[in-house]
Design a protein around this motif. Structure first.
Motif, short mmCIF file in Angstrom:
data_model
loop_
_atom_site.label_atom_id
_atom_site.label_comp_id
_atom_site.label_asym_id
_atom_site.label_seq_id
_atom_site.Cartn_x
_atom_site.Cartn_y
_atom_site.Cartn_z
N ALA A 1 0.81 -1.21 0.00
CA ALA A 1 0.00 0.00 0.00
C ALA A 1 0.85 1.26 0.00
O ALA A 1 0.45 2.28 -0.56
CB ALA A 1 -0.93 0.00 1.21
N ALA A 2 2.01 1.22 0.63
CA ALA A 2 2.88 2.39 0.69
C ALA A 2 3.92 2.40 -0.42
O ALA A 2 4.78 3.26 -0.45
CB ALA A 2 3.57 2.46 2.05
N GLY A 3 3.84 1.42 -1.33
CA GLY A 3 4.81 1.37 -2.41
C GLY A 3 6.02 0.54 -2.03
O GLY A 3 6.04 -0.16 -1.02
N PRO A 4 7.08 0.60 -2.84
CA PRO A 4 8.27 -0.21 -2.59
C PRO A 4 8.97 0.22 -1.30
O PRO A 4 8.77 1.34 -0.81
CB PRO A 4 9.14 0.06 -3.82
N PRO A 5 9.82 -0.63 -0.75
CA PRO A 5 10.47 -0.32 0.54
C PRO A 5 11.22 1.01 0.55
O PRO A 5 11.20 1.72 1.55
CB PRO A 5 11.42 -1.50 0.73
N ILE A 6 11.88 1.36 -0.57
CA ILE A 6 12.66 2.60 -0.57
C ILE A 6 11.74 3.81 -0.43
O ILE A 6 12.10 4.81 0.21
CB ILE A 6 13.52 2.70 -1.86
N ARG A 7 10.55 3.74 -0.99
CA ARG A 7 9.59 4.85 -0.84
C ARG A 7 9.15 4.97 0.61
O ARG A 7 9.05 6.09 1.14
CB ARG A 7 8.38 4.64 -1.74
N GLN A 8 8.89 3.86 1.24
CA GLN A 8 8.47 3.88 2.64
C GLN A 8 9.57 4.48 3.52
O GLN A 8 9.30 5.28 4.42
CB GLN A 8 8.13 2.46 3.09
N LEU A 9 10.81 4.08 3.24
CA LEU A 9 11.93 4.60 4.02
C LEU A 9 12.09 6.10 3.81
O LEU A 9 12.21 6.87 4.78
CB LEU A 9 13.22 3.88 3.62
N PHE A 10 12.09 6.55 2.56
CA PHE A 10 12.24 7.97 2.27
C PHE A 10 11.12 8.77 2.93
O PHE A 10 11.35 9.86 3.46
CB PHE A 10 12.24 8.22 0.76
N ARG A 11 9.91 8.24 2.88
CA ARG A 11 8.78 8.94 3.48
C ARG A 11 8.98 9.10 4.99
O ARG A 11 8.72 10.17 5.55
CB ARG A 11 7.48 8.17 3.20
N ASP A 12 9.45 8.04 5.64
CA ASP A 12 9.69 8.11 7.08
C ASP A 12 10.76 9.15 7.41
O ASP A 12 10.62 9.93 8.37
CB ASP A 12 10.12 6.74 7.62
N VAL A 13 11.83 9.16 6.62
CA VAL A 13 12.92 10.10 6.87
C VAL A 13 12.44 11.54 6.71
O VAL A 13 12.71 12.41 7.55
CB VAL A 13 14.11 9.82 5.92
N ILE A 14 11.72 11.80 5.63
CA ILE A 14 11.25 13.17 5.37
C ILE A 14 10.22 13.59 6.42
O ILE A 14 10.21 14.74 6.88
CB ILE A 14 10.66 13.28 3.95
N ALA A 15 9.36 12.67 6.83
CA ALA A 15 8.37 12.99 7.86
C ALA A 15 9.06 13.40 9.16
O ALA A 15 8.59 14.30 9.87
CB ALA A 15 7.45 11.80 8.10
N ASP A 16 10.17 12.75 9.47
CA ASP A 16 10.90 13.06 10.70
C ASP A 16 11.70 14.35 10.59
O ASP A 16 11.81 15.10 11.56
CB ASP A 16 11.85 11.91 11.05
N ARG A 17 12.25 14.61 9.42
CA ARG A 17 13.23 15.69 9.28
C ARG A 17 12.65 17.01 8.77
O ARG A 17 13.25 18.06 8.97
CB ARG A 17 14.39 15.25 8.38
N ILE A 18 11.54 16.95 8.06
CA ILE A 18 10.95 18.19 7.54
C ILE A 18 9.55 18.32 8.11
O ILE A 18 8.61 17.65 7.67
CB ILE A 18 10.91 18.19 6.00
#
Length: 258
Positions: A16-33
């Motif tokens: 549902a959230a797409g491939p693993p790299i998308r999920q990881l990038f989303r988590d990082v951006i949510a935390d940092r921006i």
């Protein structure tokens, strides 16, 4: 038919959230921006996910949203905040941090590299205002990126070295050459990494004559040349960009550790 229902549901939930790299990038951006994010963040946070995405195709689409076909657009400068955030987060694998720093280098040098390619004509898709804003945006992130030098792996340090000579300061340049000495001993002249490092060291001298000589020698050796009439200033980052690309290809064949 009912026996297929549960696996299909499980597969949909997993992707549902797409491939693993998308999920990881989303988590990082949510935390940092926190707060408003640049428009390119939509590719990370939208509910709609391209069913054809895997890690590789998603990365291509994500980076294209920011630096489309190696050109700067009005929104490019804002989108670089996403790339800078990924470049400094240890949850992101080293090979992807390398790619992030590489993209920052390319965004900062678009004007020079394209001028070197099209000289003496003006690049067809030049957008001087967007290019200047992108360069300034990258420059604002450079101190934070370089502050990670001692904690970074070799691969990312190679990319950071290229970024350091694009934005030279009285503080960073004197420290750069000593930091590269061990790498120079490990990678002899004539190798992709060895030639790249030696060119970085020459660029750090800010000596126009030495830079021109090194540019000529490396161009004659094995790099795609530029017209001899191109000024040294755009020729050097054009050559450095080619060398960094080749270094990155070599590192991809043997992915660096985090």
């Amino acid at each position: 038919m009912d026996t297929n229902a549960e696996p299909e549901l499980a597969q949909h939930t997993t992707n549902a959230a797409g491939p693993p790299i998308r999920q990881l990038f989303r988590d990082v951006i949510a935390d940092r921006i926190q707060g408003p994010r640049p428009p390119q963040a939509a590719i990370l946070f939208d509910d709609e996910v391209d069913p054809c995405w895997d890690d590789r195709s998603f990365l291509g689409d994500f980076y294209s949203e920011i630096l489309h076909q190696d050109t700067c657009q009005p929104a490019t400068a804002d989108g670089l905040a996403l790339v800078a955030a990924l470049a400094v987060d240890d949850r992101v694998l080293a090979q992807h941090r390398f790619q992030a720093v590489d993209l920052l280098f390319r965004a900062a040098t678009v004007a020079e590299r394209h001028l070197a390619e099209t000289w003496p004509t003006t690049p067809q898709h030049a957008d001087p205002d967007s290019e200047a804003r992108a360069r300034n945006a990258v420059q604002a992130h450079v101190p934070t990126l370089l502050a990670r030098w001692t904690a970074e792996c070799t691969a990312v340090r190679l990319a950071l070295a290229g970024l350091a000579v694009v934005f030279p300061t009285d503080r960073t340049l004197p420290a750069l050459t000593p930091r590269l000495q061990n790498f120079l001993h490990q990678h002899p002249q004539g190798t992709d990494i060895g030639d790249y490092l030696r060119f970085v060291v020459v660029l750090a001298t800010q000596n126009d004559d030495r830079i021109l000589t090194a540019t000529e020698q490396l161009t004659d050796a094995h790099w795609t040349g530029t017209a001899r009439g191109v000024p040294t200033r755009p020729r050097a980052p054009h050559l450095l960009g080619q060398m960094l690309t080749k270094v990155g290809i070599g590192l991809t064949r043997a992915p660096p550790r985090q």
